[in-house]
Design an enzyme around this catalytic site. Structure first.
Site, PDB file in Angstrom:
ATOM      1  N   HIS A   1       8.503   6.626   4.437  1.00  0.00           N
ATOM      2  CA  HIS A   1       7.742   7.405   5.424  1.00  0.00           C
ATOM      3  C   HIS A   1       7.077   6.485   6.431  1.00  0.00           C
ATOM      4  O   HIS A   1       6.731   5.346   6.118  1.00  0.00           O
ATOM      5  CB  HIS A   1       6.719   8.320   4.747  1.00  0.00           C
ATOM      6  CG  HIS A   1       5.746   7.654   3.829  1.00  0.00           C
ATOM      7  ND1 HIS A   1       6.079   7.195   2.568  1.00  0.00           N
ATOM      8  CD2 HIS A   1       4.431   7.375   3.981  1.00  0.00           C
ATOM      9  CE1 HIS A   1       5.018   6.668   1.989  1.00  0.00           C
ATOM     10  NE2 HIS A   1       3.995   6.755   2.826  1.00  0.00           N
TER      11      HIS A   1
ATOM     12  N   GLY B   1       0.810  -1.218   0.000  1.00  0.00           N
ATOM     13  CA  GLY B   1       0.000   0.000   0.000  1.00  0.00           C
ATOM     14  C   GLY B   1       0.842   1.265   0.000  1.00  0.00           C
ATOM     15  O   GLY B   1       0.322   2.344   0.237  1.00  0.00           O
ATOM     16  N   GLN B   2       2.149   1.141  -0.276  1.00  0.00           N
ATOM     17  CA  GLN B   2       2.992   2.342  -0.365  1.00  0.00           C
ATOM     18  C   GLN B   2       2.672   3.084  -1.660  1.00  0.00           C
ATOM     19  O   GLN B   2       2.796   2.509  -2.748  1.00  0.00           O
ATOM     20  CB  GLN B   2       4.480   1.967  -0.332  1.00  0.00           C
ATOM     21  CG  GLN B   2       5.385   3.194  -0.374  1.00  0.00           C
ATOM     22  CD  GLN B   2       6.867   2.857  -0.307  1.00  0.00           C
ATOM     23  OE1 GLN B   2       7.266   1.714  -0.503  1.00  0.00           O
ATOM     24  NE2 GLN B   2       7.672   3.868  -0.039  1.00  0.00           N
TER      25      GLN B   2
ATOM     26  N   VAL C   1       3.697   6.643  -2.126  1.00  0.00           N
ATOM     27  CA  VAL C   1       4.779   7.593  -2.411  1.00  0.00           C
ATOM     28  C   VAL C   1       6.096   6.871  -2.146  1.00  0.00           C
ATOM     29  O   VAL C   1       6.330   6.396  -1.034  1.00  0.00           O
ATOM     30  CB  VAL C   1       4.670   8.861  -1.533  1.00  0.00           C
ATOM     31  CG1 VAL C   1       5.859   9.774  -1.770  1.00  0.00           C
ATOM     32  CG2 VAL C   1       3.360   9.597  -1.803  1.00  0.00           C
TER      33      VAL C   1
ATOM     34  N   HIS D   1       3.853   6.421   9.099  1.00  0.00           N
ATOM     35  CA  HIS D   1       2.596   7.055   9.500  1.00  0.00           C
ATOM     36  C   HIS D   1       2.450   6.956  11.008  1.00  0.00           C
ATOM     37  O   HIS D   1       2.645   5.886  11.584  1.00  0.00           O
ATOM     38  CB  HIS D   1       1.397   6.322   8.884  1.00  0.00           C
ATOM     39  CG  HIS D   1       1.311   6.390   7.397  1.00  0.00           C
ATOM     40  ND1 HIS D   1       0.529   7.317   6.735  1.00  0.00           N
ATOM     41  CD2 HIS D   1       1.899   5.645   6.434  1.00  0.00           C
ATOM     42  CE1 HIS D   1       0.633   7.120   5.433  1.00  0.00           C
ATOM     43  NE2 HIS D   1       1.464   6.112   5.220  1.00  0.00           N
TER      44      HIS D   1
END
Ligand SMILES: [Zn+2]
Length: 141
Positions: free
Chosen positions: A106, A99-100, A102, A108
Site C-alpha cells: 500500500h 513500519g509496514q 499490513v 499512503h
C-alpha cells in the site's frame, strides 16, 4: 510457513477488495483500490492498494508497480482538487523494519498543510556513511 492463500485469507486489505470488510472507497479501477485510512494522519489520508495480494514492493513486478503509481497519481490530483492541501506526502513502507503493519502493498497519500508538523522519519546514523562508498555499493563497483 504460510501459503499465499493463507496470507490472503488473513489479510485485512484483501477483505476490503472482496467486500468482506468495509472501507470508505475513494476511487477504484481494474487493478487498484483507494480508500480512506482507518486511522488517518491527516484529513484525506488515503491508501492505494493493488487488488491482487502482494506483500510489499519487493514482492511486486514492475507492471503492477506502474499500475499502483498511476492510481496514486490520480488520487493525488483528486486530493488536491477537493481538499486544496499545501502539499502531499507519499509514503510506502516495505517490511516491518520500515513500519509496514499490513502485509499487503500500500501507498499512503497524506495531504499536508503549512505548519501541520512532521511525519516520522528515521533518525540519521551517528556516523555519516561515506557517500562514495554507498554509491559504489549500489552500483556494484
Ligand atoms: Zn491482501
Amino acid at each position: 510457513m504460510g501459503t499465499e492463500m493463507d496470507a490472503q485469507a488473513n489479510c485485512p486489505f484483501c477483505a476490503i477488495v472482496t467486500g468482506h470488510a468495509q472501507a470508505r472507497v475513494v476511487t477504484a479501477d481494474d487493478r487498484c483500490l483507494a480508500f480512506l485510512a482507518a486511522t488517518p494522519a491527516a484529513r484525506g489520508h488515503t491508501l492505494v492498494i493493488p487488488r491482487r495480494h502482494v506483500a510489499d514492493l519487493w514482492d511486486t513486478d514492475a507492471d503492477l508497480a506502474a499500475a499502483l503509481m498511476r492510481t496514486t497519481h490520480a488520487v493525488a490530483a483528486l486530493l488536491r482538487a477537493r481538499l486544496r492541501p499545501d502539499g502531499l506526502t507519499l509514503r510506502q513502507n516495505t517490511g516491518p523494519a520500515s513500519g509496514q503493519h499490513v502485509a499487503h502493498l500500500h501507498v499512503h497519500l497524506v495531504p499536508r498543510w503549512q505548519g501541520d508538523g512532521t511525519i516520522g522519519w528515521p533518525h540519521p546514523p551517528a556516523t555519516q556513511p561515506d557517500p562514495d562508498a554507498v554509491l559504489a555499493e549500489l552500483r556494484g563497483d
